[in-house]
Design an enzyme around this catalytic site. Structure first.
Site, PDB file in Angstrom:
ATOM      1  N   ALA A  61      41.393  29.479  36.550  1.00 55.45           N
ATOM      2  CA  ALA A  61      40.058  28.875  36.513  1.00 55.45           C
ATOM      3  C   ALA A  61      40.129  27.492  35.874  1.00 55.45           C
ATOM      4  CB  ALA A  61      39.118  29.765  35.707  1.00 55.45           C
ATOM      5  N   GLY A 102      43.067  33.140  36.985  1.00 54.50           N
ATOM      6  CA  GLY A 102      42.371  33.214  38.265  1.00 54.50           C
ATOM      7  C   GLY A 102      43.315  33.054  39.451  1.00 54.50           C
ATOM      8  N   GLU A 105      44.611  36.424  40.040  1.00 53.69           N
ATOM      9  CA  GLU A 105      43.516  37.264  40.560  1.00 53.69           C
ATOM     10  C   GLU A 105      43.259  36.952  42.038  1.00 53.69           C
ATOM     11  OE1 GLU A 105      40.884  36.136  37.248  1.00 53.69           O
ATOM     12  OE2 GLU A 105      40.663  38.275  36.844  1.00 53.69           O
ATOM     13  N   GLU A 125      44.069  35.006  29.748  1.00 52.95           N
ATOM     14  CA  GLU A 125      42.694  34.791  29.267  1.00 52.95           C
ATOM     15  C   GLU A 125      42.511  35.183  27.809  1.00 52.95           C
ATOM     16  OE1 GLU A 125      43.575  35.921  32.155  1.00 52.95           O
ATOM     17  OE2 GLU A 125      42.408  34.885  33.684  1.00 52.95           O
TER      18      GLU A 125
END
Ligand code: NAI
Length: 701
Positions: A61, A102, A105, A125
């Protein structure tokens, strides 16, 4: 759009292009989504490969979007991953170099995954106080099993792709591709396209079951472990809770649970503090009037003057980074002692298995020593770490100026002297800068880069770049007494002294601030660093600071010869060879006698008052420092305290903490302290910047 689209051999290739690490910001997400639509609409496309351009698959992210509307704007990461799952054609993730957060993911939402060896795979994270928020806690256990996935999520540490691919039964990677990744990925995509040509359903990670012989017992064990290791931080425990849902709940319920936990963590002060640290470290290297495009000078050889406590540690930083160093001293014995200390430090690392024996020899081979300035004439950077006396510095800088080649950077490690005065000893003040390392210099992350009046911009840019190379967090400070860090700590120490005068014991003060989260309280710290250092500084400044109020207990302590651990006694007593601080009846008597002399009746002081007086002393001085332009920004000051002074990480630094408390509350407390006749009312006058921000309801950030 930060993703490109092209077709190779009937396979659509979507390449994320958002340097440096293909962060999944809105533009990148739109790029991927539109590539997916195009590929599905094109009958000639049989399958899709997603990969990253440049030096990463994806680092995850875009943290800069956090809390902004862009982070949730569609397609957000969750809906993008859902679009991948629902894609009618097989999607293959081609992973390489960096695949984190991310990015991982996203790959887990693809139907197939291939990887180059050596890729760093992680869900980091937790390091910014969060849990993975786009299915990582639900999908990773399904492909790697409960234990491996939980370890990765709780630690946030990267694991090499080939190690994960070699795990028996793993379903993270379908293939490791040696050689050209894209070529291999396209060939693999053609294979799977053929496999699904008859409309066979595409495999989804969500449909897998998490396997474990005794999940409840393992999860309980993990909870206990994590609890012991993560005091002050809620995120690691929440990682376990979220991963547990992958075992106990249906996939969609697990996803909802993950979301709820993620949103809850997002607003905690701890996550805010860790994000602040993450962004602050990156921001520290940016200097407002020194653009990124500023040319840097090449640093191939370094000279270090003085082989004492600091010189040796400074030298090790450069040897570790593969940069040759020449150390200069006045006497051979001093050189021998310095080299022996460096060897001892490295040997301890070898013994602990932290350094390979051949690496140790390689590093030592980069070190040479000399008694002659002539041997420094080719150095690109010389760092001086001799005695803290202006006269000694003058002699050193005059000699350097006479021999070192033009364009070389001349740096001083001084902790208290005026860098402009030092620069004026040379004919090249533009090349002079402060490089203030912290002890032990080979360990401590912080480097204060002291910008003199005349320091050239390319000198600053070069020092910031070299700091990165030797893995320091460099923060720019203007010239003033103590620079950023020590100027603030002086006010903190003064408050600690007043607290003794008013009724505290050293251990009461230390314990209160340690409970707040500091690694060490002011008195234990003084004993470690040597109380005589501050004593010498106070004596030197006696004239200029005649009117400055401070507790005389620190001087009385030194008069008793109690310099700290090095003399076996300081604020505390020490047993020979041990570092445990034991309360000292002698010191407590000295403090009590001193109170009596001043006519003070001791009072009981709460831990809350102790913490507020110490921390708000830092905050107020920091506000002056910001206002005077000594620091460029509030986050720089926080970085100094987080990386150099043991300020509790989960509180984000003094100014981040003040923002959390609320500046109005800080100022109100300061006004109360100013009423205390035994304190320094002048000191508690809020700095104009602080008063203004508080009045306007604003924050430092
Ligand atoms: P130190 O006393 O351990 O080492 C100084 C070394 O410099 C000695 O080995 C001495 O022989 C050598 N030296 C003195 N005059 C010299 C000259 N003219 N030419 C060549 N070598 C000479 O001192 P330390 O603690 O390493 O401090 C050095 C500098 O670093 C000082 O400016 C100090 O303020 C600063 N500093 C010290 C910190 C600490 O925690 N000790 C932290 C940050 C900065």
């Amino acid at each position: 759009m930060s993703a490109s689209y092209d077709i190779r051999d009937g396979i659509a290739v979507i390449t994320m292009n958002n340097p440096p690490v293909n962060g999944l910001g809105l533009d990148t997400r739109i790029g991927i989504a539109s590539g997916l639509e195009r590929a599905q609409a094109d009958a000639s496309v049989k399958a899709i490969v997603i990969t990253g351009g440049g030096k990463a698959f994806s680092g995850g992210a875009d943290i800069r979007e956090f809390g902004s509307p862009k982070a949730i704007a569609e397609p957000n990461l969750l809906s993008l991953i859902r679009a991948l799952e629902l894609c009618s054609k097989p999607v293959v993730a081609a992973v390489h170099t960096v695949c984190m957060g991310g990015g991982l993911e996203l790959a887990l939402g693809c139907h197939y995954r291939v990887t180059a060896p050596g890729a760093q795979i992680a869900l980091p994270e937790v390091k910014i106080g969060l849990i993975p928020g786009a299915g990582g806690t639900q999908r990773l256990p399904r492909v790697l099993g409960l234990e491996t996935a939980l370890n990765m999520i709780v630690s946030g540490e990267p694991v090499k792709s080939e190690l994960l691919a070699a795990q028996p039964g793993q379903k993270l990677f379908d293939k490791v591709i040696e050689g050209d990744l894209l070529e291999g990925a396209v060939a693999y995509a053609k294979e799977v396209a053929a496999l699904h040509a008859g409309g066979q359903p595409l495999p989804l990670v969500r449909d897998l079951k998490v396997k474990h012989p005794n999940a409840p017992a393992y999860l309980q064990f993990a909870r206990n472990m994590v609890k012991g290791m993560s005091k002050n931080f809620p995120a690691p425990g929440k990682c376990v809770d979220a991963v547990a849902l992958s075992v106990t709940a249906k996939f969609d319920d697990g996803m909802a649970g993950e979301r709820e936990i993620f949103m809850g963590l997002m607003v905690t002060p701890e996550a805010k503090a860790l994000r602040h640290m993450f962004l602050g470290e990156r921001a520290a290297s940016k200097i407002p009037d020194v653009p990124d495009t500023t040319p840097v000078r090449e640093i191939k050889r370094v000279g270090v003057i003085g082989a004492g406590t600091m010189g040796g540690g400074i030298t090790m930083n450069f040897l570790n980074a593969g940069i040759p160093v020449t150390m200069l001293e006045m006497k051979q014995e001093a050189l021998d002692r310095g080299v022996a200390t460096i060897r001892k430090n490295y040997e301890a690392q070898v013994k602990k298995g932290k350094l390979k024996a051949d690496k140790y020899e390689q590093r030592m081979a980069l070190l040479s020593t000399t008694l002659s300035y002539d041997d420094l004439k080719d150095a690109d950077l010389v760092i001086e770490a001799v005695f803290e006396e202006l006269g000694v510095k003058e002699a050193v800088f005059k000699q350097l100026d006479a021999v070192v080649k033009p364009g070389a950077i001349l740096a001083s490690n001084t902790s208290t002297l005026d860098v402009d005065k030092i620069a004026a000893f040379t004919q090249r003040p533009q090349d002079v800068v402060g490089m203030h390392f912290f002890s032990p210099a080979n360990v401590m992350k912080l480097l204060e880069v002291v910008r003199g009046k005349a320091t050239a911009k390319d000198v600053l840019a070069t020092v910031m770049a070299i700091a990165k190379k030797i893995k320091k967090t460099a923060v720019v400070s203007g010239v003033c007494d103590g620079f950023i860090g020590n100027r603030m700590i002086e006010q903190y120490s003064r408050q600690a002294g007043f607290l003794l005068d008013e009724g505290c014991t050293p251990s009461q003060v230390d314990k209160a601030i340690e409970r707040f989260g500091f690694a060490m309280g002011p008195f234990r710290m003084g004993d470690l660093a040597g109380n005589d250092i501050g004593w010498a500084i106070r004596k030197r400044r006696a004239v200029e600071q005649a009117n400055l109020r401070y507790s005389k207990t620190a001087d009385l302590l030194c008069e008793m010869g109690r310099y700290g651990q090095k003399t076996g006694a300081g604020w505390y007593d020490y047993q020979a060879g041990k570092r445990d601080a034991m309360a000292s009846p002698v010191v407590e008597q000295m403090i009590a006698d001193h109170r009596k002399e001043l006519g003070i009746t001791p009072r009981k002081i709460s831990d809350e008052e102790i913490v507020q007086r110490l921390v708000f002393a830092l905050v107020n001085e920091a506000a002056h420092i910001l206002e005077e332009g000594i620091a460029n920004k509030a986050s720089d000051i926080d970085m100094v305290y987080l990386t150099g002074y043991g300020f509790p990480l989960h509180r984000g630094g003094p100014l981040c903490y003040a923002d959390t408390v609320g500046l109005y509350n800080v100022v109100t407390a300061m006004k109360r302290f100013a009423q205390n006749p035994l304190d320094d009312a002048a000191f508690w006058q809020p700095a104009p910047l602080l008063a203004k921000l508080a009045a306007e309801g604003k924050t430092f950030s």
